[in-house]
Write an enzyme that holds these catalytic residues in place. Sequence first.
Site, PDB file in Angstrom:
ATOM      1  CE  LYS A  64     -58.412 -46.173 -58.184  1.00 10.09           C
ATOM      2  NZ  LYS A  64     -58.562 -45.713 -59.565  1.00 10.09           N
ATOM      3  CG  ASP A  99     -60.091 -41.448 -60.619  1.00  9.95           C
ATOM      4  OD1 ASP A  99     -58.968 -41.321 -60.104  1.00  9.95           O
ATOM      5  OD2 ASP A  99     -61.148 -41.287 -59.985  1.00  9.95           O
ATOM      6  N   GLY A 152     -66.318 -38.715 -52.860  1.00  3.25           N
ATOM      7  CA  GLY A 152     -65.125 -38.599 -52.012  1.00  3.25           C
ATOM      8  C   GLY A 152     -64.151 -39.734 -52.248  1.00  3.25           C
ATOM      9  CG  ASP A 179     -66.766 -38.790 -59.829  1.00  2.59           C
ATOM     10  OD1 ASP A 179     -67.674 -38.641 -60.662  1.00  2.59           O
ATOM     11  OD2 ASP A 179     -66.333 -39.904 -59.503  1.00  2.59           O
ATOM     12  CG  ASN A 180     -63.676 -40.613 -62.507  1.00  5.50           C
ATOM     13  OD1 ASN A 180     -63.384 -40.623 -61.313  1.00  5.50           O
ATOM     14  ND2 ASN A 180     -64.389 -41.562 -63.074  1.00  5.50           N
ATOM     15  N   GLY A 216     -63.107 -42.775 -51.683  1.00 12.59           N
ATOM     16  CA  GLY A 216     -63.675 -43.949 -51.030  1.00 12.59           C
ATOM     17  C   GLY A 216     -62.670 -45.063 -50.832  1.00 12.59           C
TER      18      GLY A 216
HETATM   19  P1  AMP Z   1     -64.811 -44.423 -59.785  1.00 13.50           P
HETATM   20  O1  AMP Z   1     -65.980 -44.775 -60.645  1.00 13.50           O
HETATM   21  O2  AMP Z   1     -63.804 -45.510 -59.618  1.00 13.50           O
HETATM   22  O3  AMP Z   1     -64.185 -43.130 -60.182  1.00 13.50           O
HETATM   23  O4  AMP Z   1     -65.405 -44.209 -58.320  1.00 13.50           O
HETATM   24  C1  AMP Z   1     -66.507 -43.402 -58.002  1.00 13.50           C
HETATM   25  C2  AMP Z   1     -66.627 -43.260 -56.515  1.00 13.50           C
HETATM   26  O5  AMP Z   1     -66.767 -44.542 -55.913  1.00 13.50           O
HETATM   27  C3  AMP Z   1     -65.445 -42.616 -55.829  1.00 13.50           C
HETATM   28  O6  AMP Z   1     -65.924 -41.904 -54.738  1.00 13.50           O
HETATM   29  C4  AMP Z   1     -64.625 -43.806 -55.380  1.00 13.50           C
HETATM   30  O7  AMP Z   1     -63.787 -43.499 -54.297  1.00 13.50           O
HETATM   31  C5  AMP Z   1     -65.722 -44.768 -54.979  1.00 13.50           C
HETATM   32  N1  AMP Z   1     -65.303 -46.168 -55.049  1.00 13.50           N
HETATM   33  C6  AMP Z   1     -65.068 -46.903 -56.166  1.00 13.50           C
HETATM   34  N2  AMP Z   1     -64.724 -48.156 -55.846  1.00 13.50           N
HETATM   35  C7  AMP Z   1     -64.721 -48.228 -54.494  1.00 13.50           C
HETATM   36  C8  AMP Z   1     -64.443 -49.257 -53.546  1.00 13.50           C
HETATM   37  N3  AMP Z   1     -64.103 -50.485 -53.911  1.00 13.50           N
HETATM   38  N4  AMP Z   1     -64.535 -48.942 -52.236  1.00 13.50           N
HETATM   39  C9  AMP Z   1     -64.900 -47.722 -51.837  1.00 13.50           C
HETATM   40  N5  AMP Z   1     -65.180 -46.710 -52.671  1.00 13.50           N
HETATM   41  C10 AMP Z   1     -65.091 -46.955 -53.982  1.00 13.50           C
HETATM   42 MG    MG Z   2     -63.006 -41.888 -59.628  1.00 12.64          MG
END
Ligand code: AMP
Ligand code: MG
Length: 507
Positions: free
Chosen positions: A119, A272, A101, A262-263, A103
């Site tokens: 973001k 992303d 989700g 998810d990306n 995050g």
């Molecule tokens: P990513 O690898 O950046 O695509 O992130 C994978 C998941 O981790 C997604 O659900 C992001 O929203 C969540 N996420 C990554 N970094 C953070 C953060 N600093 N705080 C909260 N959620 C995060």
């Molecule tokens: Mg992501």
Amino acid sequence: MQPMNAPLASLQLVKTPLAWDNRFHSLGASFYTSLAPQPLPAPYWVGRSQGAADLLGLEASWMDSPELLQGLSGNLPISGTQPLASVYSGHQFGNWAGQLGDGRAILLGEVRGWEVQLKGSGLTPYSRMGDGRAVLRSSIREFLCSEAMHALGIPTTRALCVTGSDAPIVRETLETAAVVTRLAPSFIRFGHFEHFASRGQQTELKTLADFVIDHFYPACRSQPTLGDNAYASWLKAVVERTAVMVAHWQAVGFCHGVMNTDNMSILGLTMDYGPFAFMDAFDPGHICNHTDRGGRYAFNAQPEIAHWNLYALAHALLPLIESPKLAEQALDAFEPLFASTYQGLMRAKLGLATLPEPVAPGQAQLGHEAAQTFIRDTLALLAQDRVDYTIFWRRLSHARAGGDYEPVRALFISRPAFDAWLLRYQELVAQAVQGLQADFMLKVNPKFVLRNYLGEQAIEAARRKDFTGVANLLAVLQRPYDEHPAHDTMAGFPPDWASQIEISCSS
Ligand code: AMP
Ligand code: MG
């Protein structure tokens, strides 16, 4: 840290000239959690793109608006928005990760068909172990790369601006916070569909699929291309857009780094931006993500991984498509379209796009195969000597325009191998359609790409509150085929320290 749904500092609304809409919000509460972004102390502008602002119809004066600075940093609600964080799941590094989700992203709403997302705007119910924030470093990288990819003609989400704050953020070291304002027609990912499919939530799965088809792929319903089945036709269209996107990545030498489902954008947009890299020295097995020890997302693995991700999407959509055979057919569209798009792009880079189509069927085959073999051999030669990928193509373009191949030759250690290659190249050039403008290859082979070290330099300066580096780099990357003689150094070889830069998932 602020509690999750803290009332905003003031209830004053930022009034903008923007007319907001929110089609995603209208989907209903199963798809998201409504919540406001969290405030960020004393924000300042780090980078702004007028090219992206034009999409929203924002006049240049938006850059002087202190209210917008506050609004886009999450400090004041923007009139007309309906902020939310959406829920999705996904496969990470080949394993099912369950619910993820938004995050740390919050969708504000939509302007002129462009969703506006912050973001790094604070905690959401999907933050898991994270802090909901993004650091200045990764935000500048995402901002610059989004706009650079767009200027290179590669499908991508866009970025309006980065705002920063001195609020400390803990990563491997202590950094500071920033927010990127991103734009896309939709931020829906493969993982959104995997989420509902994995939970057997068929109604939501169908609602979301119909939403995407109605708004972004209407022809799949009105003129289905596969078995009179709108969902299969839509899957095929997603397969095609993804194949085209990845073909562009391979041609320009872009490594995404975290191709988790998810990306992956349902619209076939690069999204992303994390530990991405434009390759310096050409290495087909290049791994740009320091965390990716096994090289799952290595440069030359990207097409196969995209296809793997599409299988995961197809699996999620099966309850709608109902026919595994049609799903299979949709997936089969990947390889031929990837290959033809990639070949076309590489032929254009070589300036051989205009090789005449031979008339006899046998000959046609030959012409195609000759080009294919030549492209493969060219890349093998670049890999063997670890030649700088962008500089090679740019020098070749100048050589073709001016006739002097010495600067290209100088890039190689094995000169006899280069000379043999050049002979073959010139034979192919002789067969190509003549009468083209001398500089036509300079319009497909960029002089400037976002090399990691260029990003690092701009980030370093921005940490000292000098944002001219970000602005200058943006200006050059927004017109990557122009010469920009004042910025020649940005088109040179990377310094030695560039190969030591390690970019991890940490952002
Ligand atoms: P990513 O690898 O950046 O695509 O992130 C994978 C998941 O981790 C997604 O659900 C992001 O929203 C969540 N996420 C990554 N970094 C953070 C953060 N600093 N705080 C909260 N959620 C995060
Ligand atoms: Mg992501």
